[in-house]
Design a protein around this motif. Structure first.
Motif, PDB file in Angstrom:
ATOM      1  N   ARG A   1      19.961  32.083  36.879  1.00 17.15           N
ATOM      2  CA  ARG A   1      18.545  32.446  37.002  1.00 17.15           C
ATOM      3  C   ARG A   1      18.112  32.411  38.465  1.00 17.15           C
ATOM      4  NH1 ARG A   1      14.553  35.384  35.126  1.00 17.15           N
ATOM      5  NH2 ARG A   1      12.551  34.384  35.403  1.00 17.15           N
ATOM      6  N   VAL A   2      18.549  31.391  39.208  1.00 16.80           N
ATOM      7  CA  VAL A   2      18.204  31.274  40.626  1.00 16.80           C
ATOM      8  C   VAL A   2      18.803  32.439  41.409  1.00 16.80           C
ATOM      9  CG1 VAL A   2      18.618  29.880  42.701  1.00 16.80           C
ATOM     10  CG2 VAL A   2      17.874  28.780  40.595  1.00 16.80           C
ATOM     11  N   MET A   3      20.006  32.849  41.060  1.00 19.18           N
ATOM     12  CA  MET A   3      20.688  33.936  41.768  1.00 19.18           C
ATOM     13  C   MET A   3      20.313  35.313  41.210  1.00 19.18           C
ATOM     14  SD  MET A   3      24.425  32.205  42.288  1.00 19.18           S
ATOM     15  CE  MET A   3      24.993  33.507  43.366  1.00 19.18           C
ATOM     16  N   ASP A   4      19.429  35.359  40.222  1.00 14.31           N
ATOM     17  CA  ASP A   4      18.965  36.605  39.601  1.00 14.31           C
ATOM     18  C   ASP A   4      20.142  37.412  39.037  1.00 14.31           C
ATOM     19  OD1 ASP A   4      16.945  38.268  38.727  1.00 14.31           O
ATOM     20  OD2 ASP A   4      17.123  39.570  40.492  1.00 14.31           O
ATOM     21  N   ILE A   5      21.012  36.728  38.333  1.00 14.77           N
ATOM     22  CA  ILE A   5      22.163  37.355  37.678  1.00 14.77           C
ATOM     23  C   ILE A   5      21.964  37.213  36.180  1.00 14.77           C
ATOM     24  CG2 ILE A   5      24.656  37.251  37.336  1.00 14.77           C
ATOM     25  CD1 ILE A   5      24.896  36.000  40.098  1.00 14.77           C
ATOM     26  N   THR A   6      22.252  38.277  35.445  1.00 17.43           N
ATOM     27  CA  THR A   6      22.159  38.228  33.989  1.00 17.43           C
ATOM     28  C   THR A   6      23.546  38.435  33.392  1.00 17.43           C
ATOM     29  OG1 THR A   6      21.803  40.607  33.747  1.00 17.43           O
ATOM     30  CG2 THR A   6      19.839  39.237  34.076  1.00 17.43           C
ATOM     31  N   PRO A   7      23.736  38.037  32.144  1.00 15.10           N
ATOM     32  CA  PRO A   7      25.017  38.321  31.501  1.00 15.10           C
ATOM     33  C   PRO A   7      25.310  39.822  31.461  1.00 15.10           C
ATOM     34  CG  PRO A   7      23.846  36.672  30.234  1.00 15.10           C
ATOM     35  CD  PRO A   7      22.901  37.165  31.302  1.00 15.10           C
ATOM     36  N   GLY A   8      24.275  40.643  31.327  1.00  8.03           N
ATOM     37  CA  GLY A   8      24.466  42.090  31.343  1.00  8.03           C
ATOM     38  C   GLY A   8      25.031  42.578  32.663  1.00  8.03           C
ATOM     39  N   THR A   9      24.560  41.974  33.762  1.00  6.56           N
ATOM     40  CA  THR A   9      25.081  42.328  35.080  1.00  6.56           C
ATOM     41  C   THR A   9      26.562  41.992  35.175  1.00  6.56           C
ATOM     42  OG1 THR A   9      22.934  41.812  36.037  1.00  6.56           O
ATOM     43  CG2 THR A   9      24.774  41.979  37.564  1.00  6.56           C
ATOM     44  N   ILE A  10      26.921  40.800  34.714  1.00  5.64           N
ATOM     45  CA  ILE A  10      28.314  40.365  34.785  1.00  5.64           C
ATOM     46  C   ILE A  10      29.201  41.247  33.915  1.00  5.64           C
ATOM     47  CG2 ILE A  10      29.910  38.497  34.216  1.00  5.64           C
ATOM     48  CD1 ILE A  10      27.640  36.563  34.996  1.00  5.64           C
ATOM     49  N   PHE A  11      28.804  41.441  32.650  1.00  9.04           N
ATOM     50  CA  PHE A  11      29.639  42.229  31.747  1.00  9.04           C
ATOM     51  C   PHE A  11      29.634  43.703  32.123  1.00  9.04           C
ATOM     52  CE2 PHE A  11      28.784  38.567  28.822  1.00  9.04           C
ATOM     53  CZ  PHE A  11      30.085  38.082  28.861  1.00  9.04           C
ATOM     54  N   GLY A  12      28.523  44.209  32.658  1.00 10.83           N
ATOM     55  CA  GLY A  12      28.483  45.596  33.116  1.00 10.83           C
ATOM     56  C   GLY A  12      29.424  45.824  34.274  1.00 10.83           C
ATOM     57  N   THR A  13      29.420  44.897  35.232  1.00 15.21           N
ATOM     58  CA  THR A  13      30.326  44.988  36.372  1.00 15.21           C
ATOM     59  C   THR A  13      31.770  44.895  35.907  1.00 15.21           C
ATOM     60  OG1 THR A  13      28.658  43.984  37.797  1.00 15.21           O
ATOM     61  CG2 THR A  13      30.929  43.939  38.585  1.00 15.21           C
ATOM     62  N   LEU A  14      32.029  43.971  34.996  1.00 13.85           N
ATOM     63  CA  LEU A  14      33.383  43.825  34.464  1.00 13.85           C
ATOM     64  C   LEU A  14      33.818  45.102  33.745  1.00 13.85           C
ATOM     65  CD1 LEU A  14      35.777  41.898  34.003  1.00 13.85           C
ATOM     66  CD2 LEU A  14      34.671  41.197  31.887  1.00 13.85           C
TER      67      LEU A  14
ATOM     68  N   ARG B   1      32.735  48.193  34.290  1.00 10.66           N
ATOM     69  CA  ARG B   1      33.002  49.239  35.288  1.00 10.66           C
ATOM     70  C   ARG B   1      34.333  48.998  35.976  1.00 10.66           C
ATOM     71  NH1 ARG B   1      27.588  48.549  35.845  1.00 10.66           N
ATOM     72  NH2 ARG B   1      27.751  47.167  37.638  1.00 10.66           N
ATOM     73  N   TYR B   2      34.647  47.750  36.274  1.00  6.46           N
ATOM     74  CA  TYR B   2      35.916  47.409  36.923  1.00  6.46           C
ATOM     75  C   TYR B   2      37.101  47.778  36.029  1.00  6.46           C
ATOM     76  CZ  TYR B   2      39.733  44.638  38.822  1.00  6.46           C
ATOM     77  OH  TYR B   2      40.941  44.246  39.308  1.00  6.46           O
ATOM     78  N   VAL B   3      37.019  47.414  34.758  1.00  6.46           N
ATOM     79  CA  VAL B   3      38.104  47.741  33.825  1.00  6.46           C
ATOM     80  C   VAL B   3      38.232  49.254  33.676  1.00  6.46           C
ATOM     81  CG1 VAL B   3      38.831  47.586  31.408  1.00  6.46           C
ATOM     82  CG2 VAL B   3      38.016  45.547  32.600  1.00  6.46           C
ATOM     83  N   GLY B   4      37.096  49.950  33.576  1.00 11.75           N
ATOM     84  CA  GLY B   4      37.131  51.406  33.470  1.00 11.75           C
ATOM     85  C   GLY B   4      37.766  52.048  34.688  1.00 11.75           C
TER      86      GLY B   4
ATOM     87  N   THR C   1      39.858  50.639  36.720  1.00  7.27           N
ATOM     88  CA  THR C   1      41.283  50.291  36.730  1.00  7.27           C
ATOM     89  C   THR C   1      42.071  51.234  35.834  1.00  7.27           C
ATOM     90  OG1 THR C   1      40.772  47.970  37.165  1.00  7.27           O
ATOM     91  CG2 THR C   1      42.937  48.454  36.248  1.00  7.27           C
ATOM     92  N   PHE C   2      41.546  51.499  34.627  1.00  6.57           N
ATOM     93  CA  PHE C   2      42.248  52.418  33.730  1.00  6.57           C
ATOM     94  C   PHE C   2      42.247  53.841  34.277  1.00  6.57           C
ATOM     95  CE2 PHE C   2      41.842  49.126  30.412  1.00  6.57           C
ATOM     96  CZ  PHE C   2      43.171  49.093  30.024  1.00  6.57           C
ATOM     97  N   ALA C   3      41.161  54.245  34.946  1.00  6.66           N
ATOM     98  CA  ALA C   3      41.126  55.575  35.545  1.00  6.66           C
ATOM     99  C   ALA C   3      42.180  55.680  36.642  1.00  6.66           C
ATOM    100  CB  ALA C   3      39.730  55.857  36.108  1.00  6.66           C
ATOM    101  N   ASP C   4      42.273  54.632  37.475  1.00  8.50           N
ATOM    102  CA  ASP C   4      43.292  54.628  38.522  1.00  8.50           C
ATOM    103  C   ASP C   4      44.689  54.608  37.919  1.00  8.50           C
ATOM    104  OD1 ASP C   4      41.322  54.641  40.406  1.00  8.50           O
ATOM    105  OD2 ASP C   4      41.453  52.497  40.864  1.00  8.50           O
ATOM    106  N   LEU C   5      44.860  53.874  36.839  1.00  3.61           N
ATOM    107  CA  LEU C   5      46.155  53.815  36.169  1.00  3.61           C
ATOM    108  C   LEU C   5      46.522  55.182  35.610  1.00  3.61           C
ATOM    109  CD1 LEU C   5      48.504  52.020  35.242  1.00  3.61           C
ATOM    110  CD2 LEU C   5      47.229  51.585  33.150  1.00  3.61           C
ATOM    111  N   GLY C   6      45.533  55.879  35.042  1.00  7.65           N
ATOM    112  CA  GLY C   6      45.780  57.222  34.534  1.00  7.65           C
ATOM    113  C   GLY C   6      46.169  58.169  35.653  1.00  7.65           C
ATOM    114  N   SER C   7      45.489  58.053  36.783  1.00  9.78           N
ATOM    115  CA  SER C   7      45.818  58.875  37.943  1.00  9.78           C
ATOM    116  C   SER C   7      47.227  58.565  38.431  1.00  9.78           C
ATOM    117  CB  SER C   7      44.806  58.608  39.057  1.00  9.78           C
ATOM    118  OG  SER C   7      45.168  59.293  40.230  1.00  9.78           O
TER     119      SER C   7
END
Length: 101
Positions: free
Chosen positions: A44-57, A59-62, A64-70
């Protein structure tokens, strides 16, 4: 099942519960509540939400798979180029050895 048999059964199950939870279930629950409050406060102090964390995760996984496909596409191209040279050479060498021998 009598009360004595139930107590004996519960006592036999207690070590399994302790091993699974890492301690007595009540104590572990209390630790998780305290840890959740601390982590929630910091987030809360850092203005981070679970949605921010899981959304970033996500995007990162996506990405990674795009790079793997390439990479797999590149790998297929490399194989095709190499095979265009290696397979005919292999066949020519095999034929040459058969003719010479």
């Amino acid at each position: 099942m009598s009360k004595t048999e139930q107590r004996d059964y519960d006592d036999a199950q207690e070590p399994e519960r302790r091993n699974f939870f890492g301690g007595s279930p009540k104590r572990v629950f209390f630790k998780l509540v305290i840890l959740s409050l601390v982590v929630g406060f910091v987030m809360r102090v850092m203005d981070i939400t679970p949605g921010t964390i899981f959304g970033t995760l996500g995007r990162y996984v996506g990405a990674t798979f795009a790079d793997l496909g390439s990479f797999m596409g590149d790998l297929g191209i490399w194989f095709g180029f190499g095979a265009a040279i290696v397979f005919p050479l292999y066949i020519l060498i095999r034929l040459w050895r058969r003719l010479v021998a």
